[in-house]
Design an enzyme around this catalytic site. Structure first.
Site, PDB file in Angstrom:
ATOM      1  N   TRP A 128     -14.008  -7.725  -3.230  1.00 59.34           N
ATOM      2  CA  TRP A 128     -14.283  -6.775  -4.553  1.00 59.34           C
ATOM      3  C   TRP A 128     -13.625  -5.542  -4.295  1.00 59.34           C
ATOM      4  CZ3 TRP A 128     -17.383  -2.249  -3.760  1.00 59.34           C
ATOM      5  CH2 TRP A 128     -17.140  -1.486  -4.996  1.00 59.34           C
ATOM      6  N   TYR A 148       0.722  -1.314   0.083  1.00 60.65           N
ATOM      7  CA  TYR A 148       0.046  -0.021  -0.036  1.00 60.65           C
ATOM      8  C   TYR A 148       0.769   1.155   0.134  1.00 60.65           C
ATOM      9  CZ  TYR A 148      -3.325  -3.724   1.487  1.00 60.65           C
ATOM     10  OH  TYR A 148      -4.105  -4.627   1.454  1.00 60.65           O
ATOM     11  N   ASP A 186     -13.095  -6.655  14.258  1.00 57.52           N
ATOM     12  CA  ASP A 186     -12.006  -6.960  12.965  1.00 57.52           C
ATOM     13  C   ASP A 186     -12.841  -8.060  12.219  1.00 57.52           C
ATOM     14  OD1 ASP A 186     -10.672  -6.417  10.787  1.00 57.52           O
ATOM     15  OD2 ASP A 186      -8.894  -7.332  11.973  1.00 57.52           O
ATOM     16  N   SER A 241      -2.997  -6.323   8.374  1.00 54.77           N
ATOM     17  CA  SER A 241      -3.437  -6.900   7.259  1.00 54.77           C
ATOM     18  C   SER A 241      -2.530  -7.509   6.174  1.00 54.77           C
ATOM     19  CB  SER A 241      -4.175  -5.590   6.437  1.00 54.77           C
ATOM     20  OG  SER A 241      -5.353  -5.964   5.473  1.00 54.77           O
ATOM     21  N   TYR A 242      -2.357  -6.926   4.769  1.00 56.17           N
ATOM     22  CA  TYR A 242      -1.367  -7.547   4.173  1.00 56.17           C
ATOM     23  C   TYR A 242       0.059  -7.400   4.610  1.00 56.17           C
ATOM     24  CZ  TYR A 242       0.550  -9.032  -0.434  1.00 56.17           C
ATOM     25  OH  TYR A 242       0.918  -9.916  -1.477  1.00 56.17           O
ATOM     26  N   HIS A 284      -9.991  -2.916  11.833  1.00 58.09           N
ATOM     27  CA  HIS A 284      -9.148  -3.388  11.302  1.00 58.09           C
ATOM     28  C   HIS A 284      -8.042  -2.268  11.538  1.00 58.09           C
ATOM     29  CE1 HIS A 284      -7.484  -6.010   8.412  1.00 58.09           C
ATOM     30  NE2 HIS A 284      -7.212  -5.026   7.415  1.00 58.09           N
TER      31      HIS A 284
END
Length: 562
Positions: free
Chosen positions: A160, A49, A243, A114-115, A278
């Site tokens: 999505w 990111y 989360d 997260s990632y 999150h």
């Protein structure tokens, strides 16, 4: 290798080093060093990111260097991005490169949400001798169980938005999301072509995620459960009750402890779960609740963990107990020696007639029913998920967190079961499940359960939620089996984990419905391939609660503190 670092206000900086990977691809990396020229412990962050913008100050002040790298195919890094597939080798190669630099003292820690957490999960088992500490935050170790799918239901909003807008190009396209009528767009069928309907063209990763709608090799390679014994560095697993991944933080923590190669490493792992979604919340409030000033005391846990471990400290110096949890309702942090907390017992609350929730077993009672129409699904209202402000146009109506659920409970397709007023506090800490006996008129459908805390003023605040796609009722990881319409089947709905004090004067409530849209995709009830299906069927749902079919909510209750 000698490098010329620019001198900034509080650190030495090199903004774009091209670090070589084993296949020759070079990844763009920024390096921030403390002012002194001697070698330092290093904190590595690998991100999809954009590495630009991460502040080195908190680490440099502790005498730690910070290295931030764009993952393969993202922003300034070369190569092609396909989520997760290169993170093990690229992470290992980066650790080895850093460990051999003169400004590194041989100790490296990693952290990230997260990632950024996934990059740690996949790199760590390769065994770099330089890796001394991990802090994976807010991420799944098994993306099938609770990430891009949730017990068989497709995580529509998350998958999505992430694959079609965030990672479909080298840089984020999320700013374009508000150009669409997102509410309407997410009704598009078939969902496999939602990428094209969103202007992203054909996105291979999105198509793969949608079409692999059961647990197969596509998901097995992303599941770290068979790699726990290969982790050699202490890990602080961090999660948030609101989360998508608190149960995953627990599962990975327990797996690392159970399979640790040494007793010392087993005892070094730590678990921390707070009143967050999150990411760590910088404010005391989330959704429609305020958790008080005490909720902020662990917001600096990452800095303290890395400072401790990378300066040869003991994990007990960071946190004496292996488990630290924020208990909502009492708004206090509690420490435990293990998960689940010792002495926890499972307390059933049975679904009864007239919308009651009772500890008494049902006798002969008539079932309840409702009609589930995929054209008019029950909407997402708050909840335990990872949609955030980085998803503009979606976040505005799919916000995570605690919200009053009464607007949803007024719907005809939502059954509500409520306990009597509690005569004493009930502290619930651990996994929450619903055992449901149900029938449907269609060959497939979904059943959704939501636990809420009903306040004396009538507010029904969501605590935890879960879903089961009927075709996975026997085994989430196994071969799906369609239903015989009208046949009563047993379902176990996993509502993840929580820690909440249901206070004296409150009531416990359970919702049963068949959709939570667009958090999860709509089950069209036809039994066909959900990726390509366009046939919508209306399902008549029957919920049984009698002596032969004792549908119940199971709460993990901890002993009363003296």
């Amino acid at each position: 290798m000698l490098m010329d670092f620019a001198t900034a206000r509080d650190c030495r900086v090199l903004l774009d080093v091209k670090v070589p990977m084993r296949d020759g691809v070079r990844l763009s990396t920024s390096i921030y060093l403390p002012p002194t020229a001697d070698p330092h412990p290093v904190v590595l962050v690998r991100t999809a990111y954009n590495r630009v913008g991460m502040q080195p100050g908190p680490f440099v002040k502790c005498g730690l260097a910070l290295v931030v790298q764009d993952c393969r195919g993202r922003y300034d890094s070369a190569g092609e991005c396909y989520p997760f597939t290169s993170e093990a080798e690229d992470g290992y190669d980066t650790l080895e490169w850093i460990g051999q630099q003169p400004w590194c003292n041989g100790s490296i820690g990693m952290f990230g949400d997260s990632y950024l957490a996934a990059t740690q999960f996949y790199a760590a088992p390769l065994g770099s001798r330089y890796l001394k500490a991990l802090n994976p935050r807010f991420m799944a170790g098994d993306p099938w169980k609770r990430a891009y799918y949730c017990d068989g239901a497709f995580s529509l909003a998350l998958t999505w938005s992430w694959l079609c807008f965030e990672t479909s190009a080298r840089t984020s396209q999320a700013a374009a999301m508000p150009l669409f009528d997102v509410r309407r767009l997410l009704h598009h069928l078939p969902i496999v072509s939602l990428d094209e309907a969103s202007g992203a063209g054909v996105v291979p990763a999105y198509r793969d995620y949608v079409t692999h709608s059961q647990y197969d090799e596509h998901w097995k390679v992303l599941d770290i459960r068979d790699r726990y014994s290969r982790y050699t560095a202490p890990a602080l697993l961090t999660g948030g009750w609101y989360d998508n991944y608190p149960a995953e933080a627990v599962r990975v923590f327990c797996g690392l402890r159970r399979h640790a190669p040494t007793p010392e490493l087993r005892d070094a792992h730590r678990l921390l779960i707070g009143p967050w979604t999150h990411g760590v919340n910088p404010a005391t409030s989330l959704g429609e609740l305020d958790f008080g000033a005490g909720s902020l005391v662990e917001n600096d846990a990452t800095n303290r963990w890395l400072d401790c471990l990378l300066h040869d400290g003991d994990p007990a110096d960071f946190q004496q107990a292996p488990v630290r949890l924020f208990v909502m309702g009492s708004n206090q942090w509690r420490d435990f020696s293990d998960w689940p907390p010792p002495g926890t017992r499972s307390l059933p609350f049975y679904l009864r007639s007239s919308g009651r929730l009772s500890q008494a077993l049902p006798e002969a009672e008539s079932p309840d029913g409702y009609t589930y129409d995929p054209e008019n699904p029950a909407p997402t209202l708050g909840g335990n998920h990872s949609v955030g402000p980085y998803n503009p146009g979606l976040y505005e109506f799919v916000k995570p967190g605690p919200y009053d659920q009464r607007p949803v409970e007024e719907r005809n397709d939502v059954l509500v079961y409520t306990s009597d007023v509690l005569q004493q506090d009930l502290e619930v800490i651990g996994p929450v499940t619903v055992e449901l006996y149900a029938a449907t008129s269609t060959p497939d459908t979904d059943f959704v359960a939501r636990l809420t805390d009903v306040y004396p003023d009538g507010r029904s605040i969501n605590i935890a939620e879960g879903v089961i796609r009927a075709r996975f009722r026997e085994d989430v990881w196994g071969t799906p089996k369609l239903l015989e319409p009208g046949q009563t089947c047993a379902y176990t709905i996993d509502l993840q984990v929580t820690a909440n004090l249901f206070a004296k004067g409150h009531r416990i409530r359970l919702q049963i419905t068949s959709s939570n849209f667009p958090l999860w995709d709509r089950n069209l009830n036809s039994g066909r391939d959900p990726a390509t299906d366009t046939e919508i069927r209306i399902a008549e749902q029957i919920i049984h609660h009698d002596r032969a079919h004792p549908s119940c909510l199971r709460l993990p209750v901890v002993p009363v503190r003296g």
